[in-house]
Structures are given as C-alpha cells and as structure tokens.
Enzyme design. Structure first.
Site, PDB file in Angstrom:
ATOM      1  N   ASP A  46       9.625   6.583  58.542  1.00  0.00           N
ATOM      2  CA  ASP A  46       9.553   5.404  57.671  1.00  0.00           C
ATOM      3  C   ASP A  46      10.232   5.728  56.348  1.00  0.00           C
ATOM      4  OD1 ASP A  46       8.007   2.644  57.248  1.00  0.00           O
ATOM      5  OD2 ASP A  46       7.955   3.788  55.384  1.00  0.00           O
ATOM      6  N   TYR A  51      13.834   4.482  48.311  1.00  0.00           N
ATOM      7  CA  TYR A  51      13.443   5.888  48.199  1.00  0.00           C
ATOM      8  C   TYR A  51      14.642   6.801  47.887  1.00  0.00           C
ATOM      9  CZ  TYR A  51       9.357   4.140  50.836  1.00  0.00           C
ATOM     10  OH  TYR A  51       8.284   3.422  51.274  1.00  0.00           O
ATOM     11  N   LYS A  76      13.960  -0.451  54.757  1.00  0.00           N
ATOM     12  CA  LYS A  76      13.491  -1.675  54.082  1.00  0.00           C
ATOM     13  C   LYS A  76      14.542  -2.205  53.122  1.00  0.00           C
ATOM     14  CE  LYS A  76       9.016   0.647  54.194  1.00  0.00           C
ATOM     15  NZ  LYS A  76       9.168   2.044  53.796  1.00  0.00           N
ATOM     16  N   HIS A 109      10.939  -5.309  51.697  1.00  0.00           N
ATOM     17  CA  HIS A 109      10.059  -4.291  51.101  1.00  0.00           C
ATOM     18  C   HIS A 109       8.909  -4.915  50.294  1.00  0.00           C
ATOM     19  CE1 HIS A 109      10.176   0.156  49.691  1.00  0.00           C
ATOM     20  NE2 HIS A 109       8.940  -0.294  49.656  1.00  0.00           N
ATOM     21  N   LYS A 231       2.775  11.036  54.620  1.00  0.00           N
ATOM     22  CA  LYS A 231       3.892  11.825  54.078  1.00  0.00           C
ATOM     23  C   LYS A 231       3.403  13.208  53.690  1.00  0.00           C
ATOM     24  CE  LYS A 231       5.815  13.445  50.017  1.00  0.00           C
ATOM     25  NZ  LYS A 231       5.137  14.204  48.939  1.00  0.00           N
ATOM     26  N   SER A 232       4.176  14.226  54.012  1.00  0.00           N
ATOM     27  CA  SER A 232       3.922  15.547  53.441  1.00  0.00           C
ATOM     28  C   SER A 232       5.203  16.361  53.484  1.00  0.00           C
ATOM     29  CB  SER A 232       2.827  16.297  54.205  1.00  0.00           C
ATOM     30  OG  SER A 232       2.645  17.559  53.600  1.00  0.00           O
ATOM     31  N   VAL A 233       5.443  17.132  52.425  1.00  0.00           N
ATOM     32  CA  VAL A 233       6.568  18.055  52.442  1.00  0.00           C
ATOM     33  C   VAL A 233       6.101  19.446  52.890  1.00  0.00           C
ATOM     34  CG1 VAL A 233       7.856  16.814  50.654  1.00  0.00           C
ATOM     35  CG2 VAL A 233       6.266  18.627  49.973  1.00  0.00           C
ATOM     36  N   ARG A 237       0.562  20.793  56.593  1.00  0.00           N
ATOM     37  CA  ARG A 237      -0.032  19.448  56.531  1.00  0.00           C
ATOM     38  C   ARG A 237       0.621  18.514  57.538  1.00  0.00           C
ATOM     39  NH1 ARG A 237      -0.348  18.687  49.963  1.00  0.00           N
ATOM     40  NH2 ARG A 237      -2.286  19.845  49.634  1.00  0.00           N
ATOM     41  N   ASN A 241      -1.703  16.633  60.129  1.00  0.00           N
ATOM     42  CA  ASN A 241      -1.707  15.167  60.230  1.00  0.00           C
ATOM     43  C   ASN A 241      -1.244  14.672  61.600  1.00  0.00           C
ATOM     44  OD1 ASN A 241      -2.428  15.303  57.545  1.00  0.00           O
ATOM     45  ND2 ASN A 241      -0.434  14.678  56.744  1.00  0.00           N
TER      46      ASN A 241
HETATM   47  N1  LIG Z   1       5.942  -0.386  51.921  1.00  0.00           N
HETATM   48  C1  LIG Z   1       5.503   0.133  50.793  1.00  0.00           C
HETATM   49  O1  LIG Z   1       5.487  -0.532  49.738  1.00  0.00           O
HETATM   50  C2  LIG Z   1       5.031   1.528  50.771  1.00  0.00           C
HETATM   51  C3  LIG Z   1       5.254   2.330  51.849  1.00  0.00           C
HETATM   52  N2  LIG Z   1       4.819   3.652  51.857  1.00  0.00           N
HETATM   53  C4  LIG Z   1       5.075   4.424  53.079  1.00  0.00           C
HETATM   54  O2  LIG Z   1       3.866   5.094  53.475  1.00  0.00           O
HETATM   55  C5  LIG Z   1       4.096   6.509  53.536  1.00  0.00           C
HETATM   56  C6  LIG Z   1       2.830   7.286  53.238  1.00  0.00           C
HETATM   57  O3  LIG Z   1       2.317   6.918  51.954  1.00  0.00           O
HETATM   58  P1  LIG Z   1       2.383   7.864  50.671  1.00  0.00           P
HETATM   59  O4  LIG Z   1       2.349   6.986  49.481  1.00  0.00           O
HETATM   60  O5  LIG Z   1       3.512   8.783  50.812  1.00  0.00           O
HETATM   61  O6  LIG Z   1       1.015   8.603  50.655  1.00  0.00           O
HETATM   62  P2  LIG Z   1       0.054   9.377  51.690  1.00  0.00           P
HETATM   63  O7  LIG Z   1      -1.244   8.637  51.702  1.00  0.00           O
HETATM   64  O8  LIG Z   1       0.742   9.658  52.965  1.00  0.00           O
HETATM   65  O9  LIG Z   1      -0.189  10.743  50.898  1.00  0.00           O
HETATM   66  C7  LIG Z   1       0.841  11.650  50.604  1.00  0.00           C
HETATM   67  C8  LIG Z   1       0.300  12.695  49.616  1.00  0.00           C
HETATM   68  O10 LIG Z   1      -0.792  13.402  50.207  1.00  0.00           O
HETATM   69  C9  LIG Z   1      -0.486  14.776  50.353  1.00  0.00           C
HETATM   70  N3  LIG Z   1      -0.950  15.158  51.695  1.00  0.00           N
HETATM   71  C10 LIG Z   1      -0.412  14.807  52.874  1.00  0.00           C
HETATM   72  N4  LIG Z   1      -1.128  15.300  53.895  1.00  0.00           N
HETATM   73  C11 LIG Z   1      -2.153  15.983  53.348  1.00  0.00           C
HETATM   74  C12 LIG Z   1      -3.222  16.731  53.894  1.00  0.00           C
HETATM   75  N5  LIG Z   1      -3.378  16.862  55.217  1.00  0.00           N
HETATM   76  N6  LIG Z   1      -4.106  17.320  53.036  1.00  0.00           N
HETATM   77  C13 LIG Z   1      -3.957  17.175  51.701  1.00  0.00           C
HETATM   78  N7  LIG Z   1      -2.956  16.480  51.127  1.00  0.00           N
HETATM   79  C14 LIG Z   1      -2.056  15.894  51.948  1.00  0.00           C
HETATM   80  C15 LIG Z   1       1.008  14.907  50.167  1.00  0.00           C
HETATM   81  O11 LIG Z   1       1.332  16.130  49.556  1.00  0.00           O
HETATM   82  P3  LIG Z   1       2.597  17.083  49.944  1.00  0.00           P
HETATM   83  O12 LIG Z   1       3.742  16.187  50.290  1.00  0.00           O
HETATM   84  O13 LIG Z   1       2.790  17.853  48.681  1.00  0.00           O
HETATM   85  O14 LIG Z   1       2.160  17.945  51.088  1.00  0.00           O
HETATM   86  C16 LIG Z   1       1.309  13.749  49.235  1.00  0.00           C
HETATM   87  O15 LIG Z   1       1.019  14.119  47.905  1.00  0.00           O
HETATM   88  C17 LIG Z   1       5.232   6.705  52.520  1.00  0.00           C
HETATM   89  O16 LIG Z   1       5.828   7.975  52.620  1.00  0.00           O
HETATM   90  C18 LIG Z   1       6.116   5.533  52.846  1.00  0.00           C
HETATM   91  O17 LIG Z   1       6.833   5.797  54.026  1.00  0.00           O
HETATM   92  C19 LIG Z   1       4.134   4.158  50.784  1.00  0.00           C
HETATM   93  C20 LIG Z   1       3.927   3.410  49.655  1.00  0.00           C
HETATM   94  C21 LIG Z   1       4.356   2.020  49.544  1.00  0.00           C
HETATM   95  O1  LIG Z   2       6.780   3.575  48.372  1.00  0.00           O
HETATM   96  C1  LIG Z   2       7.131   2.392  48.429  1.00  0.00           C
HETATM   97  O2  LIG Z   2       7.524   1.884  49.492  1.00  0.00           O
HETATM   98  C2  LIG Z   2       7.039   1.561  47.239  1.00  0.00           C
HETATM   99  O3  LIG Z   2       7.360   0.409  47.275  1.00  0.00           O
HETATM  100  C3  LIG Z   2       6.561   2.217  45.995  1.00  0.00           C
HETATM  101  O4  LIG Z   2       7.564   3.000  45.503  1.00  0.00           O
HETATM  102  C4  LIG Z   2       6.158   1.201  44.964  1.00  0.00           C
HETATM  103  O5  LIG Z   2       7.262   0.446  44.649  1.00  0.00           O
HETATM  104  C5  LIG Z   2       5.594   1.874  43.774  1.00  0.00           C
HETATM  105  O6  LIG Z   2       4.814   2.776  43.914  1.00  0.00           O
HETATM  106  C6  LIG Z   2       5.955   1.396  42.455  1.00  0.00           C
HETATM  107  O7  LIG Z   2       5.277   2.115  41.491  1.00  0.00           O
END
Ligand SMILES: NC(=O)C1=CN([C@@H]2O[C@H](COP(=O)(O)OP(=O)(O)OC[C@H]3O[C@@H](n4cnc5c(N)ncnc54)[C@H](OP(=O)(O)O)[C@@H]3O)[C@@H](O)[C@H]2O)C=CC1
Ligand SMILES: O=C(O)C(=O)[C@@H](O)[C@H](O)C(=O)CO
Length: 280
Positions: A46, A51, A76, A109, A231-233, A237, A241
């Site tokens: 995704d 991004y 998106k 988006h 998401k995780s880098v 994790r 996950n």
């Molecule tokens: N359509 C939209 O508007 C949006 C879409 N998204 C989508 O959703 C995805 C996931 O959401 P996102 O906001 O990234 O957040 P998440 O809820 O997936 O959380 C990610 C964070 O949690 C940490 N993390 C991941 N796995 C673990 C674990 N097992 N234990 C502890 N910490 C963990 C990561 O750290 P680290 O990376 O350092 O390991 C990172 O800081 C996004 O990447 C994107 O694709 C997100 C926001 C808005």
């Molecule tokens: O992660 C996404 O898909 C988003 O849309 C976010 O970046 C969102 O726009 C946001 O967090 C703005 O502060």
C-alpha cells in the site's frame, strides 16, 4: 510458507487481507524495506503518490523477481490533482514511478469536501477503471455521507474504503455503510502507529495467548473482516506482524478489545482535512 487469506472485492478481484504499508518509509530506504517485506512473505503493498516513495516500491518489485501478478499493488490519487486532466496525469505518474502498466487498486486519497467535488474525481477513476489500467478502484477517508453520495450519483461502486481503524477508533458507522453498499473496509494505522501497544487490555490478551500486543491487534482487525497493512522498517516487526494465522481471538477477547473504542483519531478528520500540496 504462510498463506494469507484473500477477500473478494465487489468486482471479483481478490485482495490479500494482510499487506504492507509504506507511509513514512523514506524514499531512499523504500526499495530495501519493500524487498525485505516481500522476502518475509507480504504480497500486498500500500503506497501513495503523497508518500513520495512509489519509485522505491517499483524498484523492489522489479528486483524481487516476483511476477507482477503475484503482488497486489495499491496507490492513491494525490490531493493536488483535482480536475480531470491533472488526475489522469497524476495516475500516469504513479504508473511510471511504480514501473508498471496497471495497479490492482487505485484510490482517491482524501475526499477534501471543503476544497473540491469528490464526485468529479470519482468519474475520472471510473474512466481509468474502464481503461483497464486499474483492476479495481476505491476511496479513502470517505465518510458515510460521501459513500452514499457516490452511490447515488455514479456508476461504479468503490471496491474499498480505506479509513483509520484501530482499537481506539472502531469507526463502525463508516464500516457498516461500506458493508451495506458492498464496499470492503481497509484499516489504516491499524496499530495507531504504536499508540495502542501499551494498552492493559491488549497486553493482557497478548500474555494469555503468548503473542504480542501488535499481533493481537492485527488479529482483531482480521477477525472483524477488514484488510490491514501495518508499516514497519524493522525486519523483526515485519515478521511479527505477518505471524497472525496460527492463533485466534475468542469472542470474549474480541468484545474486550471492542470495548477500548474511544473515538480517538491519530490522523486528520476527513470532514475537514483540506491539505493540498502547493506544487499542484
Ligand atoms: N489512506 C490514508 O489516509 C492513510 C493510509 N495509511 C496506510 O496504512 C499503513 C499503516 O499505517 P501507519 O500510519 O504506517 O501506522 P501503523 O499503525 O502501521 O504503525 C506503524 C508504526 O508502528 C511501528 N510498529 C510496526 N509494527 C510494530 C510492532 N510489531 N511493534 C511495535 N511497533 C511497531 C512502526 O515502527 P518502525 O517502522 O520503526 O518499525 C511505525 O512507527 C501506512 O503505511 C499506509 O500504507 C496510513 C495513514 C493514512
Ligand atoms: O498516510 C497517509 O496516507 C496520509 O494521508 C497521511 O499522510 C495524512 O495525510 C497525514 O497524516 C497528514 O498529517
């Protein structure tokens, strides 16, 4: 090798219920991070033009040796592309960056209801869908009223609505309207960017099952029937996950986690979010 279950979208396209999100993965690290995710077993990515890392996703797909058809790719429409021509251009930019001639899912988006008409943008997505360059189309951050308006005024029913969902924000009203209209829910920020992981209820359930709070939370999403892409880098994790298919939450566990809802967003409110990049 773990088999991730798929859901069938309203146009018959199959989507892996668990994927990998790349929001906030730095562009220069994205190829490597996505290659690791693919190595762990994720087959659903995704991303978004917003991004800034679609190119890295595309490079990873190319370098992975996987067939294009083996990986479900979502991107998106960026917020700045509000009219027909610029939305078509943005879509082509995404395909070029991803190095592919089609995506599996293309989303609006944000609805940006205070900025522009999302119905007009949806008609552009319908045109892209008809061209075959997106196998399915959907929306993100659409509220119940936005979904109902699209249903009343346009032809193609969105395949998904990607919205914020986690134990502190069940977002059940929008999920229910989606279910009524045949729109699958995708849960973004499924672990609330880590904010739910110290929650005493999640910690207790995790201890009882010898799992982690992140695994319990992601399993809760899957059992609710939503699509998730944490998401995780961090490789460990990514693996944690992904290990969600050899345990189950009981009805009591599900109800206890349901009870954590407090209507708390970590991201913007879709009714008022009006961010549009200045370059557009
Ligand atoms: N359509 C939209 O508007 C949006 C879409 N998204 C989508 O959703 C995805 C996931 O959401 P996102 O906001 O990234 O957040 P998440 O809820 O997936 O959380 C990610 C964070 O949690 C940490 N993390 C991941 N796995 C673990 C674990 N097992 N234990 C502890 N910490 C963990 C990561 O750290 P680290 O990376 O350092 O390991 C990172 O800081 C996004 O990447 C994107 O694709 C997100 C926001 C808005
Ligand atoms: O992660 C996404 O898909 C988003 O849309 C976010 O970046 C969102 O726009 C946001 O967090 C703005 O502060």
């Amino acid at each position: 090798m773990t088999t991730v279950p798929t859901l069938t979208l309203n146009n018959g396209v199959e989507i892996p219920q668990l994927g990998f999100g790349v929001f906030q993965v730095p562009p220069e690290e994205t190829k490597d991070v996505v290659l690791q995710a693919l190595d762990v077993g994720y087959r659903h990515l995704d991303t978004a033009q917003m991004y800034g890392n679609e190119r890295g996703v595309g490079e990873a797909l190319a370098e992975s040796g996987l067939a294009r058809s083996d990986v479900f790719v979502t991107t998106k429409l960026n917020n700045g592309y509000l009219d027909h021509e610029s939305a078509l251009l943005a879509f082509q930019e995404s395909l070029d960056a991803l190095g592919t001639d089609h995506v599996d899912l293309f989303l609006i988006h944000w609805p940006l209801p205070t900025v522009a008409d999302y119905v007009a943008r949806w008609r552009t997505l319908e045109e892209i869908y008809a061209s075959g360059r997106a196998r399915s189309i959907g929306v993100s951050n659409f509220q119940p009223s936005h979904l109902r308006r699209l249903r009343a005024e346009t032809t193609v029913v969105p395949a998904v609505n990607q919205v914020e969902v986690h134990p502190y924000l069940r977002n059940d009203e929008v999920r229910a309207v989606g279910a009524e209209l045949g729109i699958a829910t995708e849960a973004w920020s499924p672990i609330a960017q880590g904010k739910v992981l110290d929650d005493p209820t999640l910690v207790r359930v995790a201890r009882q099952l010898d799992r982690t709070p992140a695994q319990v939370t992601l399993r809760w999403h899957l059992q609710r029937g939503d699509v998730v892409f944490p998401k995780s880098v961090t490789r460990s994790r990514m693996e944690e996950n992904f290990a969600l298919f050899d345990f189950e939450l009981s009805a009591t566990d599900m109800a206890d986690i349901d009870g954590l809802d407090r209507g708390e967003r970590t991201g913007p409110d879709p009714d008022t979010f009006d961010y549009v990049p200045s370059a557009s």
